[in-house]
Design an enzyme around this catalytic site. Structure first.
Site, short mmCIF file in Angstrom:
data_model
loop_
_atom_site.label_atom_id
_atom_site.label_comp_id
_atom_site.label_asym_id
_atom_site.label_seq_id
_atom_site.Cartn_x
_atom_site.Cartn_y
_atom_site.Cartn_z
N ARG A 134 -7.72 3.55 13.77
CA ARG A 134 -6.84 4.69 14.01
C ARG A 134 -6.21 4.70 15.40
O ARG A 134 -5.09 5.17 15.58
CB ARG A 134 -7.62 6.00 13.80
CG ARG A 134 -8.18 6.18 12.41
CD ARG A 134 -7.11 6.18 11.35
NE ARG A 134 -7.66 6.46 10.03
CZ ARG A 134 -7.00 6.26 8.89
NH1 ARG A 134 -5.74 5.81 8.93
NH2 ARG A 134 -7.55 6.53 7.74
N HIS B 261 -3.53 13.92 1.39
CA HIS B 261 -3.79 13.02 2.52
C HIS B 261 -2.58 13.01 3.48
O HIS B 261 -2.74 13.13 4.70
CB HIS B 261 -4.06 11.61 2.01
CG HIS B 261 -4.17 10.57 3.08
ND1 HIS B 261 -5.24 10.50 3.95
CD2 HIS B 261 -3.34 9.56 3.44
CE1 HIS B 261 -5.06 9.49 4.79
NE2 HIS B 261 -3.92 8.91 4.50
N GLU C 139 -10.48 3.99 4.01
CA GLU C 139 -9.58 4.78 3.19
C GLU C 139 -9.97 4.60 1.73
O GLU C 139 -10.06 3.47 1.24
CB GLU C 139 -8.11 4.39 3.42
CG GLU C 139 -7.65 4.79 4.82
CD GLU C 139 -6.15 4.80 5.02
OE1 GLU C 139 -5.66 5.67 5.76
OE2 GLU C 139 -5.47 3.95 4.43
N GLN D 88 -3.51 2.18 15.35
CA GLN D 88 -2.44 2.73 14.51
C GLN D 88 -1.59 3.74 15.28
O GLN D 88 -0.36 3.72 15.22
CB GLN D 88 -3.07 3.39 13.29
CG GLN D 88 -2.09 3.88 12.23
CD GLN D 88 -2.81 4.49 11.02
OE1 GLN D 88 -4.05 4.55 10.97
NE2 GLN D 88 -2.05 4.93 10.04
N GLU E 73 -9.27 4.43 -1.84
CA GLU E 73 -8.06 4.18 -2.64
C GLU E 73 -8.42 3.48 -3.94
O GLU E 73 -9.48 2.88 -4.08
CB GLU E 73 -7.09 3.26 -1.87
CG GLU E 73 -6.72 3.77 -0.49
CD GLU E 73 -5.49 3.06 0.09
OE1 GLU E 73 -4.71 2.45 -0.68
OE2 GLU E 73 -5.31 3.14 1.33
N GLU F 179 -9.54 12.52 8.43
CA GLU F 179 -9.39 13.87 7.91
C GLU F 179 -10.70 14.65 7.98
O GLU F 179 -10.72 15.82 8.37
CB GLU F 179 -8.90 13.83 6.46
CG GLU F 179 -7.54 13.21 6.29
CD GLU F 179 -7.35 12.69 4.86
OE1 GLU F 179 -6.97 13.49 4.00
OE2 GLU F 179 -7.60 11.49 4.63
N ASP G 277 0.84 -1.20 0.00
CA ASP G 277 0.00 0.00 0.00
C ASP G 277 0.88 1.25 0.00
O ASP G 277 1.71 1.43 0.89
CB ASP G 277 -0.93 0.00 1.22
CG ASP G 277 -2.12 0.95 1.02
OD1 ASP G 277 -2.36 1.38 -0.13
OD2 ASP G 277 -2.79 1.25 2.02
N THR H 69 -9.12 -5.65 4.00
CA THR H 69 -9.03 -4.71 2.87
C THR H 69 -10.11 -5.17 1.89
O THR H 69 -10.19 -6.36 1.58
CB THR H 69 -7.66 -4.77 2.19
OG1 THR H 69 -6.65 -4.51 3.18
CG2 THR H 69 -7.55 -3.77 1.06
N THR I 76 -4.68 6.52 0.36
CA THR I 76 -5.90 7.31 0.42
C THR I 76 -5.80 8.50 -0.52
O THR I 76 -4.85 9.27 -0.45
CB THR I 76 -6.10 7.83 1.85
OG1 THR I 76 -5.99 6.73 2.73
CG2 THR I 76 -7.46 8.50 2.01
N ARG J 275 1.82 15.87 13.65
CA ARG J 275 2.98 16.77 13.80
C ARG J 275 2.59 18.13 13.22
O ARG J 275 2.95 18.45 12.08
CB ARG J 275 4.20 16.22 13.02
CG ARG J 275 4.70 14.86 13.48
CD ARG J 275 5.81 14.35 12.58
NE ARG J 275 5.36 14.21 11.20
CZ ARG J 275 4.73 13.12 10.71
NH1 ARG J 275 4.57 12.08 11.49
NH2 ARG J 275 4.32 13.09 9.47
N LYS K 56 -4.11 -2.22 10.20
CA LYS K 56 -4.45 -2.25 8.78
C LYS K 56 -4.71 -3.65 8.24
O LYS K 56 -5.34 -3.78 7.19
CB LYS K 56 -3.27 -1.66 7.99
CG LYS K 56 -2.93 -0.23 8.33
CD LYS K 56 -3.85 0.72 7.62
CE LYS K 56 -3.34 2.15 7.69
NZ LYS K 56 -4.18 3.04 6.87
N ASP L 41 -8.94 0.49 2.36
CA ASP L 41 -7.96 0.04 3.37
C ASP L 41 -8.53 0.39 4.75
O ASP L 41 -8.21 1.42 5.33
CB ASP L 41 -6.64 0.76 3.10
CG ASP L 41 -5.58 0.46 4.13
OD1 ASP L 41 -5.67 -0.60 4.77
OD2 ASP L 41 -4.66 1.29 4.30
CA CA Z 1 -3.90 3.05 3.02
#
Ligand code: CA
Length: 440
Positions: free
Chosen positions: A248, A145, A210, A251, A212, A384, A138, A268, A370, A154, A264, A244
């Protein structure tokens, strides 16, 4: 790079009437492939091609031996329960089969009477993942994104220094790739809530999707033999939709220092239909970099990619909650983006994947990452769209969402559309969230 030919002619009509309807995903100019069978009967899977609301059974077609040369060899590969052999036969073989199918399905074709008996309504078909996927990678090819997610983690330094120079990716899990329509059980994982001193094993509270595209590899490359960018598209069979699913909270706790793992690899979802790169030829657009951004390193740069390496593909995610379903309320669109905004093209991803000599095999799957667009409403994930869970969305009927709840059905769609070209649709990739601990 596939060029326009007679199969792209927007004036072509099929003797399968539903293929000629305005807005159809699968007109004669598309001809995507899937592995299918009639639902419920325990038949063997075999290759099929979509035409309107029907599937042309390529396993049965092979018994009629209707084609010659490369098209016949490619058709013979479609009798297998997965499309790996067709994918591995290479772009020229798939193109010959597409040309022969285009002729046979065209209005007025002599074979129409014989082929009509080989149609299966899509409503009566079931599918498996198009290929036996040996390896799944992936990517993270949308800078919009990457910037939005990076900013959540960050705020002062959203993009890491490598991002603009190489297609960032991780090796995913092939075994948990499932075809559209299958449920997704909410995974448990180790969570470390803010302020906690010990992690706990709990069902994820931040289940996300996600938006994709997936890329199925066609002809492979030998270990030690990188694929130059100018040849990369010859190693791509086609594109599908890919969700995907992501936990979160899992993650956030696990991703450092080696990247995604259990957040993840629990599921999928891909669409059953694989749209060939050749079918997408009318929707090629130049690949560019905004002024002031770094030009790519030489092995990621090619005149063909600059001229027409990007693809104008609309992408959409829609959500239907259990109560919306019960009330007959249609799914609500969460976002819409376009693959032309991707920082990297599919060819650049494939060339980079092999630059160290890594071998790709027919049926390997690449995810695009994504695909979020430049505007906030074009974000391809709830992470997001809800600013990391801080700004809930309101659904029709008044329910709110930060992340997915049990019973939510998430559907991805994609299509290409432009005046003067036939519409090329991808169908759908859908999955419903099932409670943690359920059988799936
Ligand atoms: Ca992904």
């Amino acid at each position: 790079m596939p060029r326009l030919n007679v199969t792209h002619d927007p004036s072509l009509r099929s003797w399968v009437e539903s293929a000629n309807a305005a807005g159809a995903d699968f007109p004669l100019q598309n001809l995507p492939f899937a592995a299918f069978r009639r639902a419920g009967g325990g038949e063997a899977f075999r290759g099929g091609v979509a035409i309107g609301d029907q599937v042309l059974d390529l396993g049965a077609l092979q018994e009629l031996a209707p084609f010659a040369g490369q098209a016949a060899a490619a058709l013979a590969a479609c009798t297998a329960p997965s499309l790996n052999a067709l994918m591995g036969a290479g772009a020229a073989a798939a193109s010959a089969l597409r040309a022969a199918l285009s002729q046979a399905l065209r209005a007025g074709a002599a074979q129409a009477a014989a082929l009509r008996a080989l149609l299966v309504p899509q409503a009566a078909a079931e599918y498996r993942v198009a290929a036996d996927i040996g390896d799944y990678t992936d990517f993270y090819a949308s800078i919009h994104h990457a910037t939005a997610v990076g900013r959540l983690m960050r705020p002062d330094n959203p993009l890491l220094p490598n991002y603009k120079w190489l297609p960032v990716a991780y090796h995913g899990r092939a075994s948990s790739v499932r075809v559209s329509g299958q449920g997704v059980v909410r995974p448990r994982g180790q969570l470390m809530p803010p302020g906690a001193s010990r992690p706990e094993l709990l069902p994820t509270r931040r289940l996300d999707y996600e938006l994709e595209l997936g890329v199925f590899v066609g002809a492979g490359n030998a270990l030690g033999s990188p694929v130059p960018l100018a040849e990369a598209e010859r190693h791509i069979f086609g594109l599908c939709l890919l969700n995907d699913w992501s936990a979160r909270d899992v993650q956030a706790w696990e991703y450092q220092p080696l990247g995604p793992f259990l957040a993840k690899n629990f599921a999928t979802t891909v669409s059953p239909w694989v749209v060939t790169l050749e079918a997408l030829a009318p929707y090629r657009v130049p690949w560019t970099r905004p002024a002031g951004e770094p030009e790519p390193v030489a092995y990621l740069d090619d005149p063909g990619v600059r001229a027409a390496g990007a693809l104008d593909i609309h992408l959409e995610a829609a959500l239907e909650s259990a109560s919306m379903r019960a009330a007959g309320v249609p799914a609500a669109r969460l976002s819409h983006s376009n693959f032309r905004d991707s920082w990297w093209t599919v060819a650049q991803m494939l060339a980079h994947h092999t630059v160290n000599g890594c071998n790709l095999q027919p049926g390997d799957l690449l995810g695009s990452g994504t695909q979020s667009g430049p505007r906030p409403e074009e974000a391809g994930s709830l992470l997001e769209l809800t600013a990391g869970g801080k700004q809930p969305l309101t659904l029709p009927g008044g329910e709110t969402r930060t992340f997915l709840e049990d019973g939510d059905r998430l559907t991805l769609r994609a299509w290409c559309e432009r005046e003067g070209c036939a519409r090329i649709g991808f169908g759908a990739a859908a999955g419903t969230v099932l409670p943690a601990g359920s059988a799936g």
